[in-house]
Design a protein around this motif. Sequence first.
Motif, PDB file in Angstrom:
ATOM      1  N   ASP A  33       4.433 -11.270  13.669  1.00  0.00           N
ATOM      2  CA  ASP A  33       3.928 -11.665  12.354  1.00  0.00           C
ATOM      3  C   ASP A  33       4.230 -13.137  12.160  1.00  0.00           C
ATOM      4  OD1 ASP A  33       3.383 -11.949   9.478  1.00  0.00           O
ATOM      5  OD2 ASP A  33       3.253  -9.764   9.525  1.00  0.00           O
ATOM      6  N   ASP A  35       4.403 -14.588   9.437  1.00  0.00           N
ATOM      7  CA  ASP A  35       5.106 -14.751   8.163  1.00  0.00           C
ATOM      8  C   ASP A  35       6.558 -14.270   8.325  1.00  0.00           C
ATOM      9  OD1 ASP A  35       6.059 -14.594   5.585  1.00  0.00           O
ATOM     10  OD2 ASP A  35       4.230 -13.704   4.757  1.00  0.00           O
ATOM     11  N   TRP A  38       7.922 -11.053   6.615  1.00  0.00           N
ATOM     12  CA  TRP A  38       7.705  -9.726   7.211  1.00  0.00           C
ATOM     13  C   TRP A  38       8.387  -9.581   8.561  1.00  0.00           C
ATOM     14  CZ3 TRP A  38       6.690  -6.147   4.057  1.00  0.00           C
ATOM     15  CH2 TRP A  38       5.917  -6.389   2.920  1.00  0.00           C
ATOM     16  N   ALA A  70      -2.399  -4.438  12.752  1.00  0.00           N
ATOM     17  CA  ALA A  70      -2.285  -4.281  11.296  1.00  0.00           C
ATOM     18  C   ALA A  70      -2.267  -5.667  10.659  1.00  0.00           C
ATOM     19  CB  ALA A  70      -1.042  -3.485  10.933  1.00  0.00           C
ATOM     20  N   ASN A  71      -3.088  -6.540  11.235  1.00  0.00           N
ATOM     21  CA  ASN A  71      -3.248  -7.886  10.649  1.00  0.00           C
ATOM     22  C   ASN A  71      -4.310  -7.823   9.560  1.00  0.00           C
ATOM     23  OD1 ASN A  71      -5.056  -7.357  12.860  1.00  0.00           O
ATOM     24  ND2 ASN A  71      -5.806  -9.435  12.657  1.00  0.00           N
ATOM     25  N   HIS A  76      -9.683  -8.000  12.489  1.00  0.00           N
ATOM     26  CA  HIS A  76      -9.228  -7.115  13.563  1.00  0.00           C
ATOM     27  C   HIS A  76     -10.003  -7.306  14.865  1.00  0.00           C
ATOM     28  CE1 HIS A  76      -7.807  -4.475  10.041  1.00  0.00           C
ATOM     29  NE2 HIS A  76      -6.801  -5.191  10.498  1.00  0.00           N
TER      30      HIS A  76
HETATM   31  N1  LIG Z   1      -4.699   3.043   6.493  1.00  0.00           N
HETATM   32  C1  LIG Z   1      -4.018   2.779   5.403  1.00  0.00           C
HETATM   33  O1  LIG Z   1      -3.651   3.680   4.670  1.00  0.00           O
HETATM   34  C2  LIG Z   1      -3.696   1.356   5.072  1.00  0.00           C
HETATM   35  C3  LIG Z   1      -2.786   1.023   4.062  1.00  0.00           C
HETATM   36  C4  LIG Z   1      -2.501  -0.327   3.823  1.00  0.00           C
HETATM   37  C5  LIG Z   1      -3.125  -1.307   4.594  1.00  0.00           C
HETATM   38  N2  LIG Z   1      -3.995  -0.940   5.564  1.00  0.00           N
HETATM   39  C6  LIG Z   1      -4.642  -1.971   6.416  1.00  0.00           C
HETATM   40  O2  LIG Z   1      -3.645  -2.684   7.110  1.00  0.00           O
HETATM   41  C7  LIG Z   1      -4.055  -4.034   7.332  1.00  0.00           C
HETATM   42  C8  LIG Z   1      -2.988  -4.989   6.832  1.00  0.00           C
HETATM   43  O3  LIG Z   1      -2.848  -4.875   5.438  1.00  0.00           O
HETATM   44  P1  LIG Z   1      -1.478  -5.203   4.689  1.00  0.00           P
HETATM   45  O4  LIG Z   1      -1.375  -4.321   3.514  1.00  0.00           O
HETATM   46  O5  LIG Z   1      -0.374  -5.171   5.684  1.00  0.00           O
HETATM   47  O6  LIG Z   1      -1.659  -6.679   4.097  1.00  0.00           O
HETATM   48  P2  LIG Z   1      -1.984  -8.087   4.795  1.00  0.00           P
HETATM   49  O7  LIG Z   1      -3.356  -8.039   5.321  1.00  0.00           O
HETATM   50  O8  LIG Z   1      -1.675  -9.096   3.789  1.00  0.00           O
HETATM   51  O9  LIG Z   1      -0.949  -8.201   5.991  1.00  0.00           O
HETATM   52  C9  LIG Z   1      -1.315  -8.658   7.268  1.00  0.00           C
HETATM   53  C10 LIG Z   1      -0.077  -9.170   7.981  1.00  0.00           C
HETATM   54  O10 LIG Z   1      -0.505  -9.671   9.261  1.00  0.00           O
HETATM   55  C11 LIG Z   1       0.042 -10.967   9.481  1.00  0.00           C
HETATM   56  N3  LIG Z   1      -0.918 -11.753  10.250  1.00  0.00           N
HETATM   57  C12 LIG Z   1      -2.232 -11.919   9.964  1.00  0.00           C
HETATM   58  N4  LIG Z   1      -2.819 -12.704  10.886  1.00  0.00           N
HETATM   59  C13 LIG Z   1      -1.850 -13.077  11.750  1.00  0.00           C
HETATM   60  C14 LIG Z   1      -1.850 -13.912  12.910  1.00  0.00           C
HETATM   61  N5  LIG Z   1      -2.948 -14.520  13.337  1.00  0.00           N
HETATM   62  N6  LIG Z   1      -0.683 -14.069  13.569  1.00  0.00           N
HETATM   63  C15 LIG Z   1       0.462 -13.451  13.146  1.00  0.00           C
HETATM   64  N7  LIG Z   1       0.504 -12.660  12.039  1.00  0.00           N
HETATM   65  C16 LIG Z   1      -0.635 -12.465  11.358  1.00  0.00           C
HETATM   66  C17 LIG Z   1       0.251 -11.559   8.082  1.00  0.00           C
HETATM   67  O11 LIG Z   1       1.262 -12.538   8.070  1.00  0.00           O
HETATM   68  C18 LIG Z   1       0.609 -10.328   7.251  1.00  0.00           C
HETATM   69  O12 LIG Z   1       1.998 -10.102   7.202  1.00  0.00           O
HETATM   70  C19 LIG Z   1      -5.389  -4.176   6.626  1.00  0.00           C
HETATM   71  O13 LIG Z   1      -6.411  -4.035   7.538  1.00  0.00           O
HETATM   72  C20 LIG Z   1      -5.410  -3.019   5.650  1.00  0.00           C
HETATM   73  O14 LIG Z   1      -6.717  -2.579   5.410  1.00  0.00           O
HETATM   74  C21 LIG Z   1      -4.289   0.355   5.807  1.00  0.00           C
END
Ligand SMILES: NC(=O)c1ccc[n+]([C@@H]2O[C@H](COP(=O)([O-])OP(=O)(O)OC[C@H]3O[C@@H](n4cnc5c(N)ncnc54)[C@H](O)[C@@H]3O)[C@@H](O)[C@H]2O)c1
Length: 415
Positions: A33, A35, A38, A70-71, A76
């Motif tokens: 990550d 960030d 996290w 899970a980015n 994706h």
């Molecule tokens: N299936 C479910 O029930 C469910 C629930 C919540 C979220 N999600 C999915 O999970 C995914 C993530 O959502 P979220 O809630 O975690 O919020 P979010 O999208 O804000 O989190 C994404 C995380 O990925 C990291 N990230 C993104 N691009 C990056 C890169 N290039 N390099 C390094 N780190 C990177 C970010 O820093 C962040 O911490 C989304 O696709 C969302 O739809 C699904």
Amino acid sequence: MKQIKIGVFGCNRGGDYFRSLLANNADIVAVCDKDDFWLNKAKKRLGDGVAYYASFDEFIEHPMDAVLLANYFNEHAPFAIRCLEKGIHVLSECTAAGTMAECVQLVRAAEKSKAKYMLCENYPFMKFNREIKRICDSGTLGKILYAEGEYNHPVASSDVAFMRKYKPYAEHWRNYLPRTYYITHSMAPIMYATGANPIRVTALPVFAPFDDSMAISGSHCGDRAAIITTLNDDDSVFKVSGCAGFGAHGNSYRVCGTEGQIENLRGMGTQVMLRYNKWSKPAEMESNNLYDPKWNHKDEALIEKEGHGGGDFLVIQEFLNCILEDKKPPFDVYFATRMSAVAILAHRSLLELGMPYDIPDFRKEEDRVKWESDFLTPFYGPNGEAPTLRCSSHADFTPPEGPMKAYLEAIKTRE
Ligand SMILES: NC(=O)c1ccc[n+]([C@@H]2O[C@H](COP(=O)([O-])OP(=O)(O)OC[C@H]3O[C@@H](n4cnc5c(N)ncnc54)[C@H](O)[C@@H]3O)[C@@H](O)[C@H]2O)c1
């Protein structure tokens, strides 16, 4: 049994899966990550013995069999493609791809790769959805004609903690999410249960922005819901909501066949109502059957502990079993990109107040060619590129000043 070495990319939602991965005997070898917030949380939970990366380029070089993506929601596909090109199995959070062109690229990459691709869609594995599928498979509903799926996730307009956790900056994808795009939780359970594939879509918006001066909102989408209908390849019809924000929170499904129907009951836990006509009911059943289905699964105790009604545990287990037993994943690249295409084209339909769009069959080269250059997106790009499509149904909608100011103030702090 062989332990699958897995890496987790994105540690907010990705972190929710740590327990399910470990409980299913996966070996979490690396996480990534960018960030620190996290990444540090992941370090605290997983400790030494796991490699921690801020950069995907370094993370993907770590020896591993599989990656859980899970980015960001709309980013994706490019990362999935890089994994597939290296022969790394992919379990991708929803959505599979943020643009039509990326759907095509992802299908092409999955076809070339020896690695497996599966969408990490957990809702079909909720208790009532497993039961709905079991009843559909039993054949007692007759020919399936119609199904509904509703994923309803209203958020209180005063929920500062939600804004900080899920929309940490102004250009975040959740602030630009059209109501049709988050479609997998409403659509996947009924596609999986019935086996029907959407071939044509039309959608209408429910426009109702947060205009209360006390509200906190960073959203550029004034719609609370999208009502989406699809015609399917078996002549059945679906009505789904995408991610709606009206009424009371919850998700619900209903499948109707020529002989009967089954639905889960809104606000009634995991109960289902299975109904037949007097003349079509199986001998051992009543016409109206209200019950709480059973898991009938050896890991019941573990399933019940995990998120999304146990769906989180079971989707991980399914993916790992597909690798270990060399099985085709239930939510393969065609299933996943078809849903992304419905989501994307439903939004186009909604912008034209219901214009129907044909859903491509990404198995066919002629359909791929038609969409391979369509990169229109309502989201900001990874390098700050501005959206190329509006997310709101009303062209003249701009976020009200008061709620936006309160949101920008709220996200100055993290929790
Ligand atoms: N299936 C479910 O029930 C469910 C629930 C919540 C979220 N999600 C999915 O999970 C995914 C993530 O959502 P979220 O809630 O975690 O919020 P979010 O999208 O804000 O989190 C994404 C995380 O990925 C990291 N990230 C993104 N691009 C990056 C890169 N290039 N390099 C390094 N780190 C990177 C970010 O820093 C962040 O911490 C989304 O696709 C969302 O739809 C699904």
